[in-house]
Enzyme design. Structure first.
Site, PDB file in Angstrom:
ATOM      1  N   HIS A  72       0.832  -1.205   0.000  1.00  0.00           N
ATOM      2  CA  HIS A  72       0.000   0.000   0.000  1.00  0.00           C
ATOM      3  C   HIS A  72       0.867   1.255   0.000  1.00  0.00           C
ATOM      4  O   HIS A  72       1.776   1.379   0.798  1.00  0.00           O
ATOM      5  CB  HIS A  72      -0.910   0.026   1.230  1.00  0.00           C
ATOM      6  CG  HIS A  72      -2.118  -0.852   1.085  1.00  0.00           C
ATOM      7  ND1 HIS A  72      -3.204  -0.768   1.901  1.00  0.00           N
ATOM      8  CD2 HIS A  72      -2.396  -1.849   0.193  1.00  0.00           C
ATOM      9  CE1 HIS A  72      -4.114  -1.657   1.536  1.00  0.00           C
ATOM     10  NE2 HIS A  72      -3.643  -2.332   0.495  1.00  0.00           N
ATOM     11  N   TYR A 201      -9.253   5.377   7.799  1.00  0.00           N
ATOM     12  CA  TYR A 201      -9.346   5.731   9.223  1.00  0.00           C
ATOM     13  C   TYR A 201     -10.406   6.823   9.330  1.00  0.00           C
ATOM     14  O   TYR A 201     -10.256   7.889   8.723  1.00  0.00           O
ATOM     15  CB  TYR A 201      -8.015   6.279   9.740  1.00  0.00           C
ATOM     16  CG  TYR A 201      -6.910   5.260   9.900  1.00  0.00           C
ATOM     17  CD1 TYR A 201      -6.143   4.853   8.801  1.00  0.00           C
ATOM     18  CD2 TYR A 201      -6.622   4.701  11.142  1.00  0.00           C
ATOM     19  CE1 TYR A 201      -5.119   3.917   8.951  1.00  0.00           C
ATOM     20  CE2 TYR A 201      -5.599   3.767  11.301  1.00  0.00           C
ATOM     21  CZ  TYR A 201      -4.859   3.384  10.199  1.00  0.00           C
ATOM     22  OH  TYR A 201      -3.858   2.455  10.357  1.00  0.00           O
ATOM     23  N   PRO A 293      -3.603   0.411  18.824  1.00  0.00           N
ATOM     24  CA  PRO A 293      -3.348  -0.059  17.454  1.00  0.00           C
ATOM     25  C   PRO A 293      -3.597   0.992  16.367  1.00  0.00           C
ATOM     26  O   PRO A 293      -3.339   0.743  15.203  1.00  0.00           O
ATOM     27  CB  PRO A 293      -4.293  -1.239  17.309  1.00  0.00           C
ATOM     28  CG  PRO A 293      -5.286  -1.126  18.391  1.00  0.00           C
ATOM     29  CD  PRO A 293      -4.656  -0.353  19.480  1.00  0.00           C
ATOM     30  N   LYS A 297       1.507   0.115  15.083  1.00  0.00           N
ATOM     31  CA  LYS A 297       2.912   0.069  15.480  1.00  0.00           C
ATOM     32  C   LYS A 297       3.290  -1.140  16.350  1.00  0.00           C
ATOM     33  O   LYS A 297       4.475  -1.445  16.477  1.00  0.00           O
ATOM     34  CB  LYS A 297       3.261   1.351  16.268  1.00  0.00           C
ATOM     35  CG  LYS A 297       3.268   2.594  15.424  1.00  0.00           C
ATOM     36  CD  LYS A 297       4.388   2.560  14.402  1.00  0.00           C
ATOM     37  CE  LYS A 297       4.047   3.377  13.164  1.00  0.00           C
ATOM     38  NZ  LYS A 297       4.429   2.711  11.930  1.00  0.00           N
ATOM     39  N   TYR A 385       4.104   6.664   9.872  1.00  0.00           N
ATOM     40  CA  TYR A 385       3.243   5.510   9.580  1.00  0.00           C
ATOM     41  C   TYR A 385       4.034   4.407   8.867  1.00  0.00           C
ATOM     42  O   TYR A 385       3.926   3.229   9.207  1.00  0.00           O
ATOM     43  CB  TYR A 385       2.046   5.930   8.720  1.00  0.00           C
ATOM     44  CG  TYR A 385       0.943   4.882   8.660  1.00  0.00           C
ATOM     45  CD1 TYR A 385       0.993   3.845   7.731  1.00  0.00           C
ATOM     46  CD2 TYR A 385      -0.127   4.906   9.551  1.00  0.00           C
ATOM     47  CE1 TYR A 385       0.007   2.867   7.685  1.00  0.00           C
ATOM     48  CE2 TYR A 385      -1.123   3.934   9.511  1.00  0.00           C
ATOM     49  CZ  TYR A 385      -1.047   2.919   8.570  1.00  0.00           C
ATOM     50  OH  TYR A 385      -2.021   1.941   8.537  1.00  0.00           O
TER      51      TYR A 385
HETATM   52  P1  FAS Z   1       2.630 -11.501  21.794  1.00  0.00           P
HETATM   53  O1  FAS Z   1       1.661 -11.186  22.902  1.00  0.00           O
HETATM   54  O2  FAS Z   1       2.152 -11.569  20.399  1.00  0.00           O
HETATM   55  O3  FAS Z   1       3.315 -12.936  22.092  1.00  0.00           O
HETATM   56  C1  FAS Z   1       3.703 -13.303  23.401  1.00  0.00           C
HETATM   57  C2  FAS Z   1       3.709 -14.819  23.466  1.00  0.00           C
HETATM   58  O4  FAS Z   1       4.199 -15.204  24.763  1.00  0.00           O
HETATM   59  C3  FAS Z   1       2.304 -15.405  23.319  1.00  0.00           C
HETATM   60  O5  FAS Z   1       2.323 -16.452  22.373  1.00  0.00           O
HETATM   61  C4  FAS Z   1       1.998 -15.934  24.725  1.00  0.00           C
HETATM   62  O6  FAS Z   1       1.200 -17.117  24.706  1.00  0.00           O
HETATM   63  C5  FAS Z   1       3.387 -16.233  25.269  1.00  0.00           C
HETATM   64  N1  FAS Z   1       3.451 -16.188  26.731  1.00  0.00           N
HETATM   65  C6  FAS Z   1       2.829 -15.324  27.567  1.00  0.00           C
HETATM   66  N2  FAS Z   1       3.138 -15.609  28.853  1.00  0.00           N
HETATM   67  C7  FAS Z   1       3.986 -16.686  28.822  1.00  0.00           C
HETATM   68  C8  FAS Z   1       4.643 -17.444  29.814  1.00  0.00           C
HETATM   69  N3  FAS Z   1       4.505 -17.157  31.123  1.00  0.00           N
HETATM   70  N4  FAS Z   1       5.429 -18.479  29.416  1.00  0.00           N
HETATM   71  C9  FAS Z   1       5.587 -18.762  28.108  1.00  0.00           C
HETATM   72  N5  FAS Z   1       4.979 -18.080  27.101  1.00  0.00           N
HETATM   73  C10 FAS Z   1       4.184 -17.055  27.468  1.00  0.00           C
HETATM   74  N6  FAS Z   1      -0.619  -4.399  16.692  1.00  0.00           N
HETATM   75  C11 FAS Z   1      -0.708  -3.763  15.508  1.00  0.00           C
HETATM   76  O7  FAS Z   1       0.312  -3.281  14.994  1.00  0.00           O
HETATM   77  N7  FAS Z   1      -1.930  -3.643  14.875  1.00  0.00           N
HETATM   78  C12 FAS Z   1      -3.080  -4.182  15.412  1.00  0.00           C
HETATM   79  O8  FAS Z   1      -4.153  -4.085  14.841  1.00  0.00           O
HETATM   80  C13 FAS Z   1      -3.015  -4.872  16.641  1.00  0.00           C
HETATM   81  N8  FAS Z   1      -4.138  -5.444  17.189  1.00  0.00           N
HETATM   82  C14 FAS Z   1      -4.030  -6.083  18.417  1.00  0.00           C
HETATM   83  C15 FAS Z   1      -5.155  -6.699  19.025  1.00  0.00           C
HETATM   84  C16 FAS Z   1      -5.037  -7.334  20.275  1.00  0.00           C
HETATM   85  C17 FAS Z   1      -6.250  -7.992  20.916  1.00  0.00           C
HETATM   86  C18 FAS Z   1      -3.799  -7.379  20.930  1.00  0.00           C
HETATM   87  C19 FAS Z   1      -3.664  -8.040  22.290  1.00  0.00           C
HETATM   88  C20 FAS Z   1      -2.680  -6.784  20.327  1.00  0.00           C
HETATM   89  C21 FAS Z   1      -2.790  -6.148  19.071  1.00  0.00           C
HETATM   90  N9  FAS Z   1      -1.685  -5.576  18.443  1.00  0.00           N
HETATM   91  C22 FAS Z   1      -1.759  -4.940  17.245  1.00  0.00           C
HETATM   92  C23 FAS Z   1      -0.407  -5.633  19.034  1.00  0.00           C
HETATM   93  C24 FAS Z   1       0.150  -6.990  18.736  1.00  0.00           C
HETATM   94  O9  FAS Z   1       0.175  -7.231  17.360  1.00  0.00           O
HETATM   95  C25 FAS Z   1       1.486  -7.036  19.405  1.00  0.00           C
HETATM   96  O10 FAS Z   1       2.220  -5.839  19.195  1.00  0.00           O
HETATM   97  C26 FAS Z   1       2.319  -8.214  18.976  1.00  0.00           C
HETATM   98  O11 FAS Z   1       1.567  -9.383  19.167  1.00  0.00           O
HETATM   99  C27 FAS Z   1       3.598  -8.190  19.813  1.00  0.00           C
HETATM  100  O12 FAS Z   1       4.216  -9.392  19.647  1.00  0.00           O
HETATM  101  P2  FAS Z   1       4.967 -10.069  20.882  1.00  0.00           P
HETATM  102  O13 FAS Z   1       5.775  -9.034  21.585  1.00  0.00           O
HETATM  103  O14 FAS Z   1       5.611 -11.278  20.326  1.00  0.00           O
HETATM  104  O15 FAS Z   1       3.825 -10.472  21.948  1.00  0.00           O
HETATM  105  C1  PHB Z   2      -5.551  -4.302  11.018  1.00  0.00           C
HETATM  106  O1  PHB Z   2      -5.669  -4.564   9.810  1.00  0.00           O
HETATM  107  O2  PHB Z   2      -5.770  -5.150  11.917  1.00  0.00           O
HETATM  108  C2  PHB Z   2      -5.097  -2.929  11.428  1.00  0.00           C
HETATM  109  C3  PHB Z   2      -4.621  -2.056  10.458  1.00  0.00           C
HETATM  110  C4  PHB Z   2      -4.203  -0.788  10.850  1.00  0.00           C
HETATM  111  C5  PHB Z   2      -4.273  -0.412  12.179  1.00  0.00           C
HETATM  112  C6  PHB Z   2      -4.745  -1.306  13.156  1.00  0.00           C
HETATM  113  C7  PHB Z   2      -5.158  -2.571  12.770  1.00  0.00           C
HETATM  114  O3  PHB Z   2      -3.875   0.834  12.559  1.00  0.00           O
END
Ligand code: FAS
Ligand code: PHB
Length: 390
Positions: A72, A201, A293, A297, A385
């Site tokens: 994009h 957005y 989100p 980032k 961005y």
């Molecule tokens: P993660 O949370 O992805 O991974 C951590 C891992 O550690 C998990 O698999 C967990 O099971 C494991 N773990 C936890 N405790 C443990 C323990 N005690 N022992 C062993 N393992 C353990 N970011 C965006 O950029 N755009 C979005 O739209 C977006 N939407 C999101 C929606 C939700 C509901 C959430 C919660 C986050 C969202 N994020 C988004 C942010 C998300 O993408 C995170 O930035 C990303 O998953 C970060 O990756 P990790 O740091 O690897 O953490």
């Molecule tokens: C998504 O596609 O999940 C998404 C894209 C942009 C954002 C947040 C989430 O800023």
């Protein structure tokens, strides 16, 4: 058992770190609390910065991303009943973002790790960290009722916001900075063609909305909801009706609705733990910081942390220099705080806050109007961005 780096968590941060360390000849093991399917079932991020794509290319895990990802050049901002395109590629001299779901990134990294014969312990219970303030840190975990211990040189806490790593640090050794937002995002995934070529957005008096996608046939939509809301209050037709209320006429006419294949509510918060290094323990990704989100980032900060940490560890082992690991926290936090600012700012101009009165609504509108009519403002938004340089 012994390894050089014990990684806690098989999310994007832990998996990418594992592949980078392997590429640098550094032994590592990943301990994951859940099973593979559970990790893959979490629907999260969708936008990859070029830096993230570059790291996946570096570890040879970008082939499917290049086949299936959508490049994009811009995004659209909708406010005051109209949509305005931000040409980020033009504003940044050619930089773009790639739409490719975090689930797919995680799947590709898991497959690569399996192909390399590298160890991930799934269903690792009761993970505990020991002696990371010494030169001989250890990690313990329970698998199928048997307790195991891993001696290692370093521990990387990649276990997300609710993980054990940050919780293992003495309260007096860590400083927390936090802002909890008074609303959440209700998101759905549907096997329907996206409403537009690029992301929309939308700032609307009823609340924020985001039109995103995963492919040309799979869409991701979000509407701002209250913190005490629940997905049971949102049957699909109610979601679609609310989304339409927050979009312009042309988008409403193009919107293809369909059954949701995933529906969830995510709370929004800004969170940073400082520092990100404690002796032989390093925090990376959501274990150290969370962003709303809105700026896309979260995942991209996890990957830049892992870039800094993996190159620091390579320096330690290949040049016996501690300069990189000593500077990890400062380097990572410098980029983290810039992304925290951008995500907070995007959230503040696009959402309805409980105290958003007529004056602040006009200020939001003026900010958005300035954004789309000033080259300098468009450039500032675009360079944040697409991702600031590492
Ligand atoms: P993660 O949370 O992805 O991974 C951590 C891992 O550690 C998990 O698999 C967990 O099971 C494991 N773990 C936890 N405790 C443990 C323990 N005690 N022992 C062993 N393992 C353990 N970011 C965006 O950029 N755009 C979005 O739209 C977006 N939407 C999101 C929606 C939700 C509901 C959430 C919660 C986050 C969202 N994020 C988004 C942010 C998300 O993408 C995170 O930035 C990303 O998953 C970060 O990756 P990790 O740091 O690897 O953490
Ligand atoms: C998504 O596609 O999940 C998404 C894209 C942009 C954002 C947040 C989430 O800023």
């Amino acid at each position: 058992m012994r390894t050089q780096v014990a990684i806690i968590g098989a999310g994007p941060a832990g998996l990418l770190l594992g592949q980078l360390l392997h590429a640098y000849g550094i032994e590592n093991i990943i301990l994951e609390r859940k099973d593979r399917d559970y990790v893959l079932a979490r629907i999260r991020a969708g936008v990859l910065e070029q830096g993230t794509v570059g790291l996946l290319e570096e570890v040879g895990v970008a082939a499917r991303l290049h086949r299936e990802g959508l490049v994009h050049d811009g995004i659209e901002l909708a406010f005051g009943g109209a949509r305005h395109r931000i040409d980020m590629k033009q504003a940044t001299g050619g930089k773009t973002v790639t739409i490719y779901g975090q689930t797919e990134v995680t799947r590709d990294l898991m497959d690569a790790r399996d192909r390399a014969g590298l160890k991930i312990v799934y269903d690792a219970d009761n993970v505990s960290l020991h002696d990371f303030d010494s030169y001989k840190p250890r990690v313990r975990y329970v698998k199928d009722g048997v307790t195991h211990e891993i001696a290692c040189d370093f521990i990387s806490g990649c276990d997300g916001f609710h993980g054990v790593s940050r919780e293992s640090i003495k309260a007096e050794a860590i400083k927390i900075f936090e802002r909890v937002y008074p609303f959440g995002w209700l998101g759905i995934l549907s096997e329907t063609p996206p409403v537009s070529e690029e992301l929309i957005y939308a700032n609307h008096e009823r609340g924020f909305a985001l039109c995103s996608m995963r492919s040309h046939t799979r869409s991701r939509y979000y509407v701002q909801c209250t913190l005490d809301d629940h997905i049971d209050n949102w049957p699909d037709n109610k979601f679609w009706d609310e989304l339409k209320r927050r979009l312009d006429r042309e988008a409403v006419d193009r919107l293809v609705t369909g059954p949701s294949i995933e529906k969830s509510i995510a709370p929004l918060r800004s969170f940073v733990a400082e520092p990100m290094r404690f002796g032989r323990l390093f925090l990376a990704g959501d274990a150290a910081h969370i962003v709303p989100p809105t700026g896309a980032k979260g995942l991209n900060l996890a990957t830049s942390d892992v870039h800094y940490l993996s190159t620091a560890l390579r320096e330690f082992y290949s040049e016996t220099s501690s300069a990189g690991i000593d500077d990890y926290s400062r380097r990572a936090l410098t980029r983290v705080w810039k992304a925290e600012r951008f995500s907070w700012w995007m959230t503040s101009i696009l959402h309805r806050f409980p105290d958003t009165d007529a004056f602040s609504a006009r200020i939001q509108n003026a900010e958005l109007d300035y954004l789309v009519s000033s080259k300098a403002a468009t450039t500032a938004l675009s360079e944040n961005y697409v991702g600031l340089p590492y």
